[in-house]
Design a protein around this motif. Structure first.
Motif, PDB file in Angstrom:
ATOM      1  N   UNK A 280       0.819  -1.207   0.000  1.00  0.00           N
ATOM      2  CA  UNK A 280       0.000   0.000   0.000  1.00  0.00           C
ATOM      3  C   UNK A 280       0.852   1.255   0.000  1.00  0.00           C
ATOM      4  N   UNK A 281       0.224   2.369  -0.339  1.00  0.00           N
ATOM      5  CA  UNK A 281       0.927   3.649  -0.421  1.00  0.00           C
ATOM      6  C   UNK A 281       1.550   3.989   0.934  1.00  0.00           C
ATOM      7  N   UNK A 282       2.883   4.060   1.025  1.00  0.00           N
ATOM      8  CA  UNK A 282       3.529   4.386   2.298  1.00  0.00           C
ATOM      9  C   UNK A 282       3.552   5.891   2.526  1.00  0.00           C
ATOM     10  N   UNK A 283       4.015   6.281   3.711  1.00  0.00           N
ATOM     11  CA  UNK A 283       4.124   7.691   4.045  1.00  0.00           C
ATOM     12  C   UNK A 283       5.241   8.330   3.252  1.00  0.00           C
ATOM     13  N   UNK A 284       5.029   9.582   2.861  1.00  0.00           N
ATOM     14  CA  UNK A 284       6.070  10.335   2.156  1.00  0.00           C
ATOM     15  C   UNK A 284       6.240  11.670   2.860  1.00  0.00           C
ATOM     16  N   UNK A 285       7.318  11.804   3.624  1.00  0.00           N
ATOM     17  CA  UNK A 285       7.658  13.056   4.285  1.00  0.00           C
ATOM     18  C   UNK A 285       9.113  13.364   3.969  1.00  0.00           C
ATOM     19  N   UNK A 286       9.592  14.460   4.477  1.00  0.00           N
ATOM     20  CA  UNK A 286      10.989  14.831   4.229  1.00  0.00           C
ATOM     21  C   UNK A 286      11.952  13.817   4.827  1.00  0.00           C
ATOM     22  N   UNK A 287      11.512  13.080   5.863  1.00  0.00           N
ATOM     23  CA  UNK A 287      12.373  12.063   6.455  1.00  0.00           C
ATOM     24  C   UNK A 287      12.521  10.861   5.525  1.00  0.00           C
ATOM     25  N   UNK A 288      11.547  10.664   4.619  1.00  0.00           N
ATOM     26  CA  UNK A 288      11.625   9.560   3.656  1.00  0.00           C
ATOM     27  C   UNK A 288      12.062  10.046   2.280  1.00  0.00           C
ATOM     28  N   UNK A 289      12.576  11.267   2.233  1.00  0.00           N
ATOM     29  CA  UNK A 289      12.954  11.865   0.958  1.00  0.00           C
ATOM     30  C   UNK A 289      13.916  10.953   0.198  1.00  0.00           C
ATOM     31  N   UNK A 290      13.677  10.834  -1.107  1.00  0.00           N
ATOM     32  CA  UNK A 290      14.500  10.044  -2.035  1.00  0.00           C
ATOM     33  C   UNK A 290      14.250   8.547  -1.918  1.00  0.00           C
ATOM     34  N   UNK A 291      13.189   8.135  -1.257  1.00  0.00           N
ATOM     35  CA  UNK A 291      12.836   6.719  -1.216  1.00  0.00           C
ATOM     36  C   UNK A 291      11.920   6.387  -2.395  1.00  0.00           C
ATOM     37  N   UNK A 292      11.969   5.118  -2.824  1.00  0.00           N
ATOM     38  CA  UNK A 292      11.149   4.659  -3.932  1.00  0.00           C
ATOM     39  C   UNK A 292      10.027   3.761  -3.432  1.00  0.00           C
ATOM     40  N   UNK A 293       8.920   3.785  -4.141  1.00  0.00           N
ATOM     41  CA  UNK A 293       7.771   2.912  -3.856  1.00  0.00           C
ATOM     42  C   UNK A 293       7.252   2.355  -5.176  1.00  0.00           C
ATOM     43  N   UNK A 298      -0.769  -0.352  -9.758  1.00  0.00           N
ATOM     44  CA  UNK A 298      -0.614   0.612 -10.845  1.00  0.00           C
ATOM     45  C   UNK A 298       0.539   0.254 -11.784  1.00  0.00           C
ATOM     46  N   UNK A 299       1.365  -0.700 -11.348  1.00  0.00           N
ATOM     47  CA  UNK A 299       2.580  -1.025 -12.076  1.00  0.00           C
ATOM     48  C   UNK A 299       3.403   0.237 -12.312  1.00  0.00           C
ATOM     49  N   UNK A 300       3.562   1.011 -11.219  1.00  0.00           N
ATOM     50  CA  UNK A 300       4.269   2.279 -11.313  1.00  0.00           C
ATOM     51  C   UNK A 300       5.353   2.406 -10.269  1.00  0.00           C
ATOM     52  N   UNK A 301       6.423   3.118 -10.622  1.00  0.00           N
ATOM     53  CA  UNK A 301       7.518   3.400  -9.706  1.00  0.00           C
ATOM     54  C   UNK A 301       7.452   4.876  -9.345  1.00  0.00           C
ATOM     55  N   UNK A 302       7.500   5.168  -8.028  1.00  0.00           N
ATOM     56  CA  UNK A 302       7.335   6.530  -7.547  1.00  0.00           C
ATOM     57  C   UNK A 302       8.508   6.909  -6.654  1.00  0.00           C
ATOM     58  N   UNK A 303       8.869   8.186  -6.670  1.00  0.00           N
ATOM     59  CA  UNK A 303       9.958   8.717  -5.868  1.00  0.00           C
ATOM     60  C   UNK A 303       9.395   9.744  -4.901  1.00  0.00           C
ATOM     61  N   UNK A 304       9.767   9.618  -3.601  1.00  0.00           N
ATOM     62  CA  UNK A 304       9.324  10.573  -2.588  1.00  0.00           C
ATOM     63  C   UNK A 304      10.168  11.832  -2.694  1.00  0.00           C
ATOM     64  N   UNK A 305       9.545  12.937  -3.039  1.00  0.00           N
ATOM     65  CA  UNK A 305      10.213  14.224  -3.158  1.00  0.00           C
ATOM     66  C   UNK A 305       9.422  15.230  -2.332  1.00  0.00           C
ATOM     67  N   UNK A 306      10.085  15.779  -1.302  1.00  0.00           N
ATOM     68  CA  UNK A 306       9.363  16.688  -0.421  1.00  0.00           C
ATOM     69  C   UNK A 306       8.335  15.921   0.378  1.00  0.00           C
ATOM     70  N   UNK A 308       5.494  14.493  -1.363  1.00  0.00           N
ATOM     71  CA  UNK A 308       4.603  13.832  -2.301  1.00  0.00           C
ATOM     72  C   UNK A 308       5.353  12.799  -3.132  1.00  0.00           C
ATOM     73  N   UNK A 309       4.593  11.792  -3.590  1.00  0.00           N
ATOM     74  CA  UNK A 309       5.132  10.756  -4.466  1.00  0.00           C
ATOM     75  C   UNK A 309       5.043  11.239  -5.901  1.00  0.00           C
ATOM     76  N   UNK A 310       6.175  11.233  -6.580  1.00  0.00           N
ATOM     77  CA  UNK A 310       6.210  11.663  -7.976  1.00  0.00           C
ATOM     78  C   UNK A 310       6.453  10.462  -8.868  1.00  0.00           C
ATOM     79  N   UNK A 311       5.655  10.370  -9.915  1.00  0.00           N
ATOM     80  CA  UNK A 311       5.712   9.224 -10.813  1.00  0.00           C
ATOM     81  C   UNK A 311       7.005   9.232 -11.613  1.00  0.00           C
ATOM     82  N   UNK A 312       7.709   8.096 -11.583  1.00  0.00           N
ATOM     83  CA  UNK A 312       8.896   7.918 -12.403  1.00  0.00           C
ATOM     84  C   UNK A 312       8.548   7.081 -13.639  1.00  0.00           C
ATOM     85  N   UNK A 313       7.905   5.958 -13.396  1.00  0.00           N
ATOM     86  CA  UNK A 313       7.412   5.095 -14.473  1.00  0.00           C
ATOM     87  C   UNK A 313       6.035   4.625 -14.046  1.00  0.00           C
ATOM     88  N   UNK A 314       5.065   4.760 -14.917  1.00  0.00           N
ATOM     89  CA  UNK A 314       3.717   4.361 -14.521  1.00  0.00           C
ATOM     90  C   UNK A 314       2.931   3.850 -15.731  1.00  0.00           C
TER      91      UNK A 314
END
Length: 677
Positions: A280-293, A298-306, A308-314
């Motif tokens: 499931x969608x994990x927490x995204x805060x500045x402490x998790x910055x630069x982590x991937x989910x 969705x078959x998508x790869x997301x990067x925690x920036x700030x 919010x989760x930003x889509x890398x591949x989706x």
């Protein structure tokens, strides 16, 4: 790099016969222009030199630090004190030590050294900083005419072992020792033995993360280790935008790296704990910055920036329909299901069965198979949770083992050796319906929903707190409830909330369910909702919006002239109104004795599925999947035939996305597969 001028050690340099002669004067010398001494940088290989075998760089929670791997050769992470004490052998009388570190949990009574200064010949500890699970110790040698002894200054209740970054500033001035953690309120300790004015560093050696031996090796991550002679560094570092990572001086290699040309080789081993999170969608805060989910659905790869989760591949995925995937025979009717994953073990599902035992299933080759049976007594629900590396599973038992005996709900602990759950703690409950586990400020809690005691539904439900010393849950707070059925915990920014589903007060199901907010160490009433036999709360986010759905099961009033015994009743979705600082009604949805809501997502779409259990005539009632339609709210899109549906669970595996429901009226649960395109 020089140590500058200590308070009573003024440095004179004279050129004599082409050589530099250094002598120490005894006249006071004001500590002007004293620069930070970056001790950690002294063991970091210079650019162009061979990498150190004792350091590995690791990125964690958005920051880089060093893992010290020279357990068998501490000399790899040491250097002579003369390297930084060039013109004066005396350690400064007033100074600050700044440390930024990230520590995993430590066993009780274990100590680890952050750094030490040790005599090279006699192996005497001159100076050191070490920590234990809840304490920080500063140790120094007090030389006297009659001999010398070690003095230890201890700071109590310093929670470093929580696997988060922390920045410490230890400021020393004569007999005063002050510790500031994460730019918070300083803790002062006054001791009878002041820090010595004449602690010589001649013939000594700095050891990073050890005391020159294998015992007590530092096992966490170290980002900053600085000595600032002559002053308290707190004012230079605080306030800070990120107090846990406040910086005075760190090795350049730990700073943000610029682009590296293809032919440039980094001269240090590098690791990153950027393990891709599944599920499931994990927490995204500045402490998790630069982590991937990786979102399987969705078959998508997301990067925690700030934040919010930003889509890398989706891949754009949408739900087409739902098909039956597995019929799971259970020993008896199932009141609830808990699906969870234990690392290195796999996906499991705990079924709360009505009769004398409940079954835990394991996902094997794309199906759930029976894995373990546990004794229960009309089990209503399971709750999976962890405390550090400990894995627990708590069952809410509705009845005692035998009449006349106390009702006991049980907390089971996972045994890595037996690969089974074993009974760990028994707690007296009263017709328990649910457990909720949560953390606040690094402390672990469990809340039980006590439904009734005898015929009395107006009783207290209890919140338990984990005692880390006794390693048991103890009563922390009681809250009055009326036929409590469910607890739901959630956070909004820095605030923690707990909402209870009250079902029946002995007369009517038209009762208020209450939301509590955590303030000053306890839960206090925040908001009340008029509910009708409330059986479940579900909290969920859609973008930046926060929603709370209640499952209303039954409208009944024993004192009404006309019996209004209705199971067809609206359940309600509330939305948080930030301006009003309260939840307001967003949507009514007609349900039939609703007992559970489950929120899930597929691709860019969001869904709610309701457990409809009874329409007043039959238990054969369709449960319904609703899709989020923005302005229209949730709209029904799929009708799923169910029989006495009690609970829904959504889960993902590498092979797809699934829904699982339990029946409170037949010994059969079903797994449904979400077909997507």
């Amino acid at each position: 790099m020089t140590a500058g001028c200590a308070s009573l050690c003024c440095v004179q340099a004279e050129e004599e016969a082409g050589a530099l002669r250094v002598s120490a004067a005894t006249l006071p010398c004001p500590p002007t222009d004293l620069r930070p001494l970056d001790i950690l940088s002294e063991v970091v290989p210079q650019s162009g030199s061979a990498p150190s075998g004792g350091l590995r760089m690791v990125q964690a929670q958005g920051a880089r630090g060093f893992h010290l791997s020279a357990a068998y050769s501490p000399l790899l992470l040491s250097f002579p004190a003369s390297r930084i004490f060039l013109y004066c052998d005396l350690f400064p009388e007033e100074f600050s030590i700044i440390v930024t570190l990230k520590v995993l949990s430590l066993p009780p009574k274990k100590n680890e050294y952050i750094f030490t200064v040790v005599e090279e010949v006699g192996d005497t500890l001159l100076l050191g900083l070490r920590y234990s699970p809840s304490k920080l110790h500063f140790i120094f040698l007090s030389p006297e005419v009659s001999g010398s002894w070690q003095t230890r200054v201890t700071f109590q209740d310093i929670p470093l072992t929580d696997n988060h970054w922390h920045t410490l500033v230890l400021a020393v001035s004569e007999g005063s020792f002050s510790l500031t953690v994460d730019c918070g309120v300083p803790t002062d300790v006054i001791v009878d033995t002041p820090f010595p004015m004449t602690l010589t560093m001649k013939g000594s050696r700095f050891f990073i993360g050890s005391r020159r031996r294998k015992k007590g090796i530092f096992t966490g991550l170290l980002r900053q280790l600085v000595l600032l002679p002559g002053s308290d560094a707190t004012s230079q570092m605080c306030p800070s935008r990120n107090s846990r990572l406040a910086v005075l001086s760190i090795p350049s290699v730990l700073q943000d790296l610029t682009a590296v040309s293809e032919d440039e080789i980094l001269n240090y081993p590098y690791e990153a704990d950027l393990k891709v999170t599944l599920g499931p969608r994990p927490q995204c805060t500045r402490m998790e910055d630069a982590r991937f989910w990786f979102d399987v659905s969705r078959r998508g790869l997301y990067l925690c920036v700030g934040n919010e989760w930003r889509s890398m591949i989706e891949a754009k995925v949408k739900l087409d329909y739902v098909e039956e995937y597995q019929s799971l025979s259970t020993p008896s009717e199932t009141m609830g299901i808990e699906v969870f994953t234990i690392p290195q073990v796999g996906l499991l599902a705990a079924a709360a069965n009505r009769q004398a035992s409940s079954t835990i299933y394991k996902w094997v080759d794309g199906k759930f198979v029976s894995y373990q049976n546990l004794p229960t007594h009309q089990a209503q629900a399971w709750k999976y949770f962890t405390i550090g590396k400990k894995v627990f599973l708590a069952v809410a038992n509705f009845e005692p083992k035998e009449k006349g005996q106390p009702e006991l709900s049980v907390i089971y602990k996972w045994s890595p050796r037996k690969l089974k759950f074993v009974a760990y703690q028994r707690i007296v409950t009263h017709s328990a319906r649910d457990w909720e586990a949560f953390e606040i400020g690094g402390e672990s809690f469990l809340a039980v929903a006590n439904h009734r005691q005898g015929d009395n539904h107006n009783i207290d439900s209890v919140i338990y707190k984990w005692n880390s010393r006794a390693e048991l849950f103890e009563v922390n707070q009681t809250l009055p409830t009326s036929g409590a059925y469910d607890w739901e915990f959630f956070t909004v920014g820095p605030y923690s909330f707990l909402v209870v589903a009250n079902t029946f007060n002995g007369t009517t199901t038209k009762v208020f369910s209450h939301m509590y907010i955590w303030l000053l160490g306890s839960f206090r009433l925040f908001q009340s909702f008029l509910t009708f036999g409330a059986a479940d709360w579900e909290v969920f986010h859609i973008g930046e919006r926060l929603f709370l759905a209640v499952a209303n099961s039954h409208s009944y009033n024993s004192e009404a002239r006309l019996q209004n015994n209705s199971y067809a009743i609206n359940s309600v979705i509330y939305e948080l109104n930030i301006t009003a600082q309260m939840f307001v009604k967003f949507q009514d949805i007609l349900t039939y004795s609703a007992l559970d809501w489950e929120f899930f997502s597929v691709g860019e779409d969001y869904f709610l599925v309701v457990a409809n259990s009874f329409d007043g005539v039959s238990f054969s009632v369709n449960s319904i999947i609703y899709r989020w339609q923005g302005y229209e709210g949730f709209v029904a899109i799929h009708h799923l035939p169910t029989f006495g549906c009690r609970d829904w669970e959504a889960f993902n595996t590498t092979t797809g996305s699934y829904l699982m429901y339990s029946s409170a009226k037949e010994p059969l649960s079903r797994v449904l597969r979400l077909k997507t395109s």
